[in-house]
Design a protein around this motif. Structure first.
Motif, PDB file in Angstrom:
ATOM      1  N   TYR A  88      23.372  63.610  34.239  1.00  0.00           N
ATOM      2  CA  TYR A  88      22.441  62.937  35.156  1.00  0.00           C
ATOM      3  C   TYR A  88      22.158  63.754  36.409  1.00  0.00           C
ATOM      4  O   TYR A  88      21.098  63.592  37.016  1.00  0.00           O
ATOM      5  CB  TYR A  88      22.975  61.545  35.492  1.00  0.00           C
ATOM      6  CG  TYR A  88      22.994  60.654  34.271  1.00  0.00           C
ATOM      7  CD1 TYR A  88      21.835  60.053  33.809  1.00  0.00           C
ATOM      8  CD2 TYR A  88      24.161  60.471  33.532  1.00  0.00           C
ATOM      9  CE1 TYR A  88      21.837  59.274  32.656  1.00  0.00           C
ATOM     10  CE2 TYR A  88      24.176  59.697  32.380  1.00  0.00           C
ATOM     11  CZ  TYR A  88      23.010  59.104  31.946  1.00  0.00           C
ATOM     12  OH  TYR A  88      23.017  58.341  30.810  1.00  0.00           O
ATOM     13  N   LEU A  91      19.432  65.968  35.179  1.00  0.00           N
ATOM     14  CA  LEU A  91      18.207  65.167  35.142  1.00  0.00           C
ATOM     15  C   LEU A  91      17.623  65.013  36.543  1.00  0.00           C
ATOM     16  O   LEU A  91      16.414  65.206  36.751  1.00  0.00           O
ATOM     17  CB  LEU A  91      18.503  63.786  34.540  1.00  0.00           C
ATOM     18  CG  LEU A  91      17.367  62.752  34.608  1.00  0.00           C
ATOM     19  CD1 LEU A  91      16.149  63.226  33.833  1.00  0.00           C
ATOM     20  CD2 LEU A  91      17.850  61.395  34.073  1.00  0.00           C
ATOM     21  N   ARG A  94      16.071  68.247  37.739  1.00  0.00           N
ATOM     22  CA  ARG A  94      14.751  68.481  37.129  1.00  0.00           C
ATOM     23  C   ARG A  94      13.701  67.588  37.776  1.00  0.00           C
ATOM     24  O   ARG A  94      12.578  68.028  38.063  1.00  0.00           O
ATOM     25  CB  ARG A  94      14.808  68.208  35.624  1.00  0.00           C
ATOM     26  CG  ARG A  94      15.608  69.214  34.821  1.00  0.00           C
ATOM     27  CD  ARG A  94      15.303  69.097  33.330  1.00  0.00           C
ATOM     28  NE  ARG A  94      15.632  67.797  32.794  1.00  0.00           N
ATOM     29  CZ  ARG A  94      16.834  67.455  32.326  1.00  0.00           C
ATOM     30  NH1 ARG A  94      17.824  68.330  32.361  1.00  0.00           N
ATOM     31  NH2 ARG A  94      17.054  66.261  31.830  1.00  0.00           N
ATOM     32  N   ASN A 117      12.191  63.465  29.396  1.00  0.00           N
ATOM     33  CA  ASN A 117      13.452  63.494  30.122  1.00  0.00           C
ATOM     34  C   ASN A 117      14.361  62.339  29.704  1.00  0.00           C
ATOM     35  O   ASN A 117      15.588  62.493  29.629  1.00  0.00           O
ATOM     36  CB  ASN A 117      13.204  63.457  31.632  1.00  0.00           C
ATOM     37  CG  ASN A 117      12.974  64.833  32.220  1.00  0.00           C
ATOM     38  OD1 ASN A 117      13.893  65.624  32.357  1.00  0.00           O
ATOM     39  ND2 ASN A 117      11.729  65.125  32.559  1.00  0.00           N
ATOM     40  N   SER A 120      15.697  63.269  26.235  1.00  0.00           N
ATOM     41  CA  SER A 120      16.732  64.303  26.322  1.00  0.00           C
ATOM     42  C   SER A 120      18.055  63.714  26.784  1.00  0.00           C
ATOM     43  O   SER A 120      19.128  64.099  26.289  1.00  0.00           O
ATOM     44  CB  SER A 120      16.294  65.418  27.275  1.00  0.00           C
ATOM     45  OG  SER A 120      16.225  64.962  28.617  1.00  0.00           O
ATOM     46  N   THR A 121      18.010  62.764  27.700  1.00  0.00           N
ATOM     47  CA  THR A 121      19.230  62.136  28.208  1.00  0.00           C
ATOM     48  C   THR A 121      19.929  61.334  27.112  1.00  0.00           C
ATOM     49  O   THR A 121      21.159  61.383  26.977  1.00  0.00           O
ATOM     50  CB  THR A 121      18.905  61.221  29.404  1.00  0.00           C
ATOM     51  OG1 THR A 121      18.242  61.986  30.410  1.00  0.00           O
ATOM     52  CG2 THR A 121      20.172  60.622  29.995  1.00  0.00           C
ATOM     53  N   THR A 170      19.542  57.221  38.837  1.00  0.00           N
ATOM     54  CA  THR A 170      18.971  58.565  38.953  1.00  0.00           C
ATOM     55  C   THR A 170      17.496  58.518  39.312  1.00  0.00           C
ATOM     56  O   THR A 170      17.043  59.199  40.252  1.00  0.00           O
ATOM     57  CB  THR A 170      19.162  59.336  37.636  1.00  0.00           C
ATOM     58  OG1 THR A 170      20.550  59.391  37.314  1.00  0.00           O
ATOM     59  CG2 THR A 170      18.620  60.756  37.773  1.00  0.00           C
ATOM     60  N   ASN A 398      18.622  73.075  34.454  1.00  0.00           N
ATOM     61  CA  ASN A 398      19.264  72.682  33.198  1.00  0.00           C
ATOM     62  C   ASN A 398      20.682  73.204  33.050  1.00  0.00           C
ATOM     63  O   ASN A 398      21.470  72.624  32.299  1.00  0.00           O
ATOM     64  CB  ASN A 398      18.431  73.185  31.997  1.00  0.00           C
ATOM     65  CG  ASN A 398      17.107  72.467  31.864  1.00  0.00           C
ATOM     66  OD1 ASN A 398      16.975  71.326  32.286  1.00  0.00           O
ATOM     67  ND2 ASN A 398      16.122  73.133  31.302  1.00  0.00           N
TER      68      ASN A 398
END
Length: 425
Positions: A88, A91, A94, A117, A120-121, A170, A398
C-alpha cells in the motif's frame, strides 16, 4: 571602548548597506519558512507512526493465547506486517506521482489507471499471501502438510481481510491531502505503515483462529479455491492486462518476493540474539517502533525523490542535489525528536510492565545514536535505489519503498541490537 567602536562600525555598515542586508534577510527568511513548512508535514505524519507503533507491542500481548496454540504464526507475522506497508505504500507512492503529473484526478472514478491500481493491489495481496505462508512454513520445518496449509490460509486470509480498509485509507489520504494543497508523499507512507501494523497482527490472529477451528477437508477446499483464483488472476494479467498493469506487477512482484525473504531473515536475526537480550528484555518493546520509524522515514524520502524525478525537478545523478539534501536535513532534524521519544517510551513501558531495562539516559542516547546511523543509511539507500531504477526505466514508486523497508528490517535489527548489547557508555 573597543567593543563600542566595533558596535558603532557594525551599525554604520548596516545603515550604509541596509538594502542588501534586507534582501539577504528576506532570502534566508524565505528559506527557513519553506524548510519549516515542509518539516511539519513529515514530523506530524512520523509522530503518528511512532504513536501507532506503540500499539503493536500491546497487540502481541493480547494474542498470546493464539500464539501458544499456533506458534508458527510468529514466523510470518513480521513479513505480513511489512508486506501491508510494501503493497500500500507503493500504491500511495504511485498515486502521489500520478496526481502531481496530472494523470489522475483526486477522486474515485472509472479511470483505467485507477482501476489498474486496484487490480494490481488485489493480485499482489493474493500472490504474496500464498508466498509468505509457503516460505514461512519451510523455515518452520513443519512435521506434516497440515501446518503448511494452515500458514498459507492464515496468510492469505490476513491480506484479504486487510485489503478493504487499507485501500480506503490509501486512497483517502492521497486524494484528501492533494486536494488540500498538501504533499501526499509526506503523509501516505507513515500513516499507511502505522495502519498496516495496527491491523495486520489482529487480523493475523483472527485468521489463525478461523483456520485452527476449521476441519481439515474445508481447509483443503479453501486452499484449492485460493490456488484456482490465483491462477485465474495471473492468466488474466498475462493475457488481457493493460501495459500499465503488467508493468506494475512485473516490477513489484520480484521485489516483494525478495522482501518477504528478508523479513524472515530479520526475524531469525532477532532470535539469534534473544538469549543475550533476556537480561534487558525491555529493549524488545522498542524494536517495532524503531524499525517502523526507520522504514517510514525511508518511505517518505523515497516517495519525494520519485515524484521529483518524474517531474524533472532533480536529475538521476549520483551526487544528490541541494533539493535532495534539503529533504535529508529534514529527516535528520526529525531524528532528534522521534528517536529519543522511542527511548523514553521503552524505558517507561518497561518500568510499568516490570521488565529489565538500561537506565533512562543510556536508553535514550543509545536509541538516538542508532537512529542517526539508520537515517544516514536509509537516506543514501532511498536516493541510490530511486535513481538507479529510474535510469533503468523502472518506476521508483514500484520498487524503492519495498526494497528499502525490507533492508531496514534486516540492518535495523542488527544496528539496534548491536548498539544496546555491545556498546558500553
Amino acid at each position: 571602548l573597543l567593543l563600542n567602536i566595533q558596535y558603532q562600525g557594525s551599525i554604520s555598515y548596516f545603515k550604509a548597506d541596509g538594502g542588501n542586508m534586507k534582501t539577504i534577510l528576506a532570502k534566508y527568511y524565505g528559506l527557513v519558512k519553506s524548510f519549516i513548512h515542509g518539516l511539519w508535514e513529515e514530523l506530524l505524519a512520523l509522530l503518528s507512526t511512532t504513536i501507532g507503533s506503540f500499539v503493536s507491542g500491546a497487540i502481541y500481548g493480547l494474542g498470546v493465547d493464539i500464539v501458544v496454540a499456533k506458534p508458527s504464526v510468529l514466523i510470518i507475522a513480521p513479513a505480513l506486517m511489512d508486506m501491508r506497508g510494501n503493497i500500500y505504500s507503493s500504491l500511495a507512492s504511485r498515486l502521489g506521482s500520478l496526481l502531481h503529473l496530472g494523470h489522475l484526478e483526486p477522486k474515485i472514478s472509472r479511470d483505467p489507471i485507477l482501476i489498474d491500481n486496484i487490480k494490481s493491489t488485489l493480485s499482489q495481496t493474493i500472490i504474496m499471501g500464498a508466498y509468505l505462508g509457503l516460505i514461512g512454513s519451510l523455515f518452520y520445518l513443519p512435521k506434516d502438510i497440515a501446518e503448511i496449509v494452515d500458514l498459507i490460509l492464515a496468510s492469505i486470509f490476513t491480506g484479504l481481510l486487510a485489503m478493504p480498509l487499507m485501500m480506503l485509507i490509501t486512497f483517502t489520504i492521497a486524494f484528501l491531502t492533494f486536494g488540500k494543497g498538501l504533499d501526499p508523499d509526506s503523509f501516505s507512507v507513515p500513516i499507511i505503515t502505522f495502519t498496516g501494523d495496527a491491523i495486520s497482527l489482529p487480523l493475523l490472529f483472527i485468521s489463525t483462529l478461523i483456520v485452527i477451528n476449521l476441519a481439515y477437508e474445508p481447509k483443503l477446499l479453501l486452499l484449492f479455491f485460493s490456488i484456482a483464483s490465483l491462477a485465474l488472476l495471473v492468466s488474466y494479467i498475462v493475457s488481457r492486462g493493460s501495459k500499465y498493469l503488467k508493468k506494475v506487477i512485473y516490477e513489484t512482484m520480484p521485489i516483494f518476493a525478495l522482501c518477504g525473504l528478508l523479513d524472515v531473515i530479520a526475524g531469525l536475526t532477532l532470535m539469534i540474539n534473544i538469549q543475550s537480550m533476556v537480561r534487558t528484555i525491555g529493549i524488545l518493546t522498542m524494536v517495532p517502533c524503531f524499525l517502523e520509524d526507520c522504514g517510514a522515514i525511508g518511505g517518505v524520502l523515497a516517495a519525494k525523490i520519485s515524484t521529483k524525478l518524474h517531474l524533472g525537478i532533480i536529475e538521476p545523478q549520483v551526487v544528490p542535489s541541494k533539493n535532495v539534501l534539503k529533504d535529508f536535513s529534514k529527516m535528520f532534524f526529525i531524528t532528534l525528536i522521534i528517536f529519543p521519544t522511542i527511548g523514553a517510551y521503552g524505558y517507561v513501558i518497561s518500568s510499568i510492565l516490570g521488565l529489565t531495562m538500561f537506565p533512562l539516559i543510556r536508553t535514550v542516547l543509545t536509541v538516538l545514536i542508532a537512529g542517526f546511523i539508520m537515517v544516514f543509511i536509509v537516506s543514501l539507500l532511498a536516493y541510490l535505489i530511486s535513481i538507479m531504477s529510474f535510469r533503468k526505466g523502472i518506476d521508483p514508486d514500484n520498487v524503492t519503498i519495498p526494497i528499502l523497508t525490507s533492508i531496514v528490517d534486516v540492518v535495523g535489527v542488527t544496528v539496534f541490537v548491536f548498539m544496546f548489547l555491545f556498546i558500553k557508555f
